[in-house]
Design a protein around this motif. Structure first.
Motif, mmCIF file in Angstrom:
data_model
loop_
_atom_site.group_PDB
_atom_site.id
_atom_site.type_symbol
_atom_site.label_atom_id
_atom_site.label_comp_id
_atom_site.label_asym_id
_atom_site.label_seq_id
_atom_site.Cartn_x
_atom_site.Cartn_y
_atom_site.Cartn_z
ATOM 1 N N TYR A 302 33.986 46.352 41.595
ATOM 2 C CA TYR A 302 34.232 45.128 41.450
ATOM 3 C C TYR A 302 34.298 44.466 42.862
ATOM 4 O O TYR A 302 34.982 45.605 44.715
ATOM 5 N N ALA A 350 40.672 38.371 41.665
ATOM 6 C CA ALA A 350 40.201 38.791 39.965
ATOM 7 C C ALA A 350 41.590 39.742 40.542
ATOM 8 O O ALA A 350 42.392 40.513 40.727
ATOM 9 N N THR A 353 43.576 42.409 35.001
ATOM 10 C CA THR A 353 42.718 40.694 33.380
ATOM 11 C C THR A 353 41.518 40.933 33.240
ATOM 12 O O THR A 353 40.669 40.809 32.542
ATOM 13 N N ALA A 354 41.448 40.163 34.457
ATOM 14 C CA ALA A 354 39.866 39.945 34.782
ATOM 15 C C ALA A 354 38.622 41.365 35.360
ATOM 16 O O ALA A 354 37.709 41.178 34.633
ATOM 17 N N LYS A 355 39.957 41.957 35.780
ATOM 18 C CA LYS A 355 38.447 43.498 36.035
ATOM 19 C C LYS A 355 38.622 43.958 34.372
ATOM 20 O O LYS A 355 37.897 44.418 33.890
ATOM 21 N N LYS A 357 38.702 42.355 32.028
ATOM 22 C CA LYS A 357 37.739 41.757 30.379
ATOM 23 C C LYS A 357 36.237 42.002 31.033
ATOM 24 O O LYS A 357 35.155 42.699 30.374
#
Length: 482
Positions: A302, A350, A353-355, A357
């Protein structure tokens, strides 16, 4: 890079005195540390950024083949060092791990099919498989397809002769071997200045962090292998060759799991396709890692932004690197890379939750409680002058040498460590032109393909892959010559 160069020089010129200065208390704790990188052993087997689609939709294998050729040189050097006893049991630093590419969506499936068709005929990529069948992909690595939506358009390629490399262990082993040959390793010692003397040597100023003692040494040749700290030292040296160069730092994080049930279902390095604007080192991938004999899975990275050039440096690295000669190229890079800026800002903010996803695009059944977030190493991309654009962000590595070859340094990131051997062999020719001809027979003894192209000779490519696999105890099958 420094360990590789020192190893080559000691093999070629054992009577030369070599001293190594490391500002931290341990070796290989920045980019070479196994948890700061993916250890893929970049051979372009699975990384799509080495084979971009042209504007007309065509694909060429040239860049991918070039990267693979370079990695084979590294493999040959490591195999040689194992054979002569300079490196220990190879499973301590390299292990067989299939390399895969995984995509979803009709357009990406079509691209991957065409990429496979181009690479399948290349000798160094022999044995690469393609499938758009979920059941087949699931047999290769169950985590990718378990509970994935039925009928989803997916595809993957796999080549079993890939590897996982612990570059931290490899670096330390090479330095251990150098110590037995009289090389001095000075830990907790920071280089604070470089100045050219009238006798053509370099005065190197040193600060020992234990006791704060300051000393100096004189050297006929200096290599700056300081990772993200290299730009500052090269700027301090005052060599004109570094003018116009800047650094763009990119930070990152990985998700890691040691859950044995998950690890057992995924034994491969699987690369996907980068998001729009993402730098090459931010291509999402799910990797098997073998560190200190223990297996785990790593997903990421990320990407994010930090002005630090090293994990252990200061927030002033970026502003202090700005000079009159590089501010123009740096501003031009910012102007022409709006998508990158937008991407990095989004990554910084981010949510977990975004990670999750992003991970679930690879592993539909992923649960955050099985994964821990770890900080990856800092990467500093090269920014330099460009006649057309004013400045460009260069992906890859850049070797900078003084006009007389007495000082050299390396800037940049991926493929980095995977291609350390060919980069350092090229540096030898640039910095030691008077010795290189006499060294060539010894270089060929260490690196049999030196000066040739393996991919141009299927039999030679197969023989080299088989020989290095045997020396390095790699267990995955190597295809025979075609």
């Amino acid at each position: 890079m420094s360990a590789t160069l020192g190893t080559l020089l000691k093999e070629l010129q054992p009577d030369w005195r070599i001293e190594v200065y490391e500002r931290l208390g341990e070796l290989a704790q920045e980019s070479s540390n196994p948890w700061n990188n993916a250890g893929t052993g970049h051979a372009a087997l699975c990384e799509l950024n080495y084979m971009p689609e042209a504007a007309d939709g065509s694909l060429t294998a040239d860049k991918a083949v070039s990267i693979n050729e370079q990695f084979q040189i590294s493999r040959q050097l490591w195999a040689h060092l194992v054979t002569i006893g300079a490196l220990p049991e190879p499973t301590n630093f390299i292990n067989s791990t299939p390399h895969m590419t995984f995509v979803h969506g009709k357009a990406n499936v079509d691209y991957l099919r065409r990429r496979h068709a181009v690479l399948a005929d290349q000798p160094l990529f022999a044995g690469m498989e393609f499938s758009d069948d979920a059941e087949t992909i699931g047999r290769w690595t169950p985590l990718l397809t378990k509970k994935r939506k039925a009928g989803a358009k997916i595809a993957a390629t796999r080549i079993e002769s890939g590897t996982d490399v612990d570059f931290g262990a490899l670096t330390r082993y090479m330095f251990d071997n150098l110590v037995t040959q009289g090389v001095g390793i000075h830990l907790n010692t920071q280089v604070t200045g470089l100045k050219k003397q009238t006798d053509a040597t370099w005065r190197v100023k040193l600060l020992n962090h234990v006791g704060q003692a300051r000393t100096t040494v004189n050297a006929r040749f200096v290599f700056v292998g300081a990772g993200g700290g290299g730009l500052a030292l090269l700027q301090q040296s005052g060599i004109p060759e570094v003018e116009g160069f800047g650094g763009f730092p990119i930070s990152g994080q990985f998700l890691r799991t040691t859950n044995p049930k998950l690890v057992a279902q995924h034994q491969a390095k699987v690369y996907g396709k980068a998001a729009v604007g993402a730098p090459p080192m931010s291509v999402p991938h799910l990797d098997t890692r073998v560190v200190d004999g223990e297996m785990s899975l790593l997903f990421g990275p990320y990407a994010g932004f930090s002005p630090k050039f090293l994990k252990t440096s200061t927030w002033f690295d970026l502003p202090f690197s700005i000079r009159l000669h590089n501010i123009g190229p740096m501003l031009a890079v910012a102007r022409h890379n709006f998508d990158l800026m937008k991407y990095l800002i989004g990554e910084v903010f981010a949510s977990r939750t975004a990670k999750l996803k992003a991970l679930q695009e690879f592993v539909p059944t992923a649960k955050m409680e099985d994964w821990e977030l770890i900080t990856a190493g800092q990467r500093v991309q090269v920014m330099k002058k460009d006649a057309a654009k004013g400045g460009v962000l260069q992906m890859g590595t850049e070797v900078i040498t003084s006009s007389d070859g007495s000082l050299a340094g390396l800037l940049g990131a991926s493929p980095g460590a995977s291609t350390a051997a060919p980069i350092m062999v090229d540096l030898l020719a640039r910095c030691f032109p008077e010795q290189i001809e006499g060294w060539k027979p010894r270089i060929r003894a260490m690196i049999p393909s030196y000066g040739t192209k393996l991919n141009a000779d299927p039999a030679a490519a197969a023989a080299s892959l088989a020989a290095t696999a045997a020396a390095l105890n790699l267990t995955n099958p190597v295809p025979a010559a075609v």
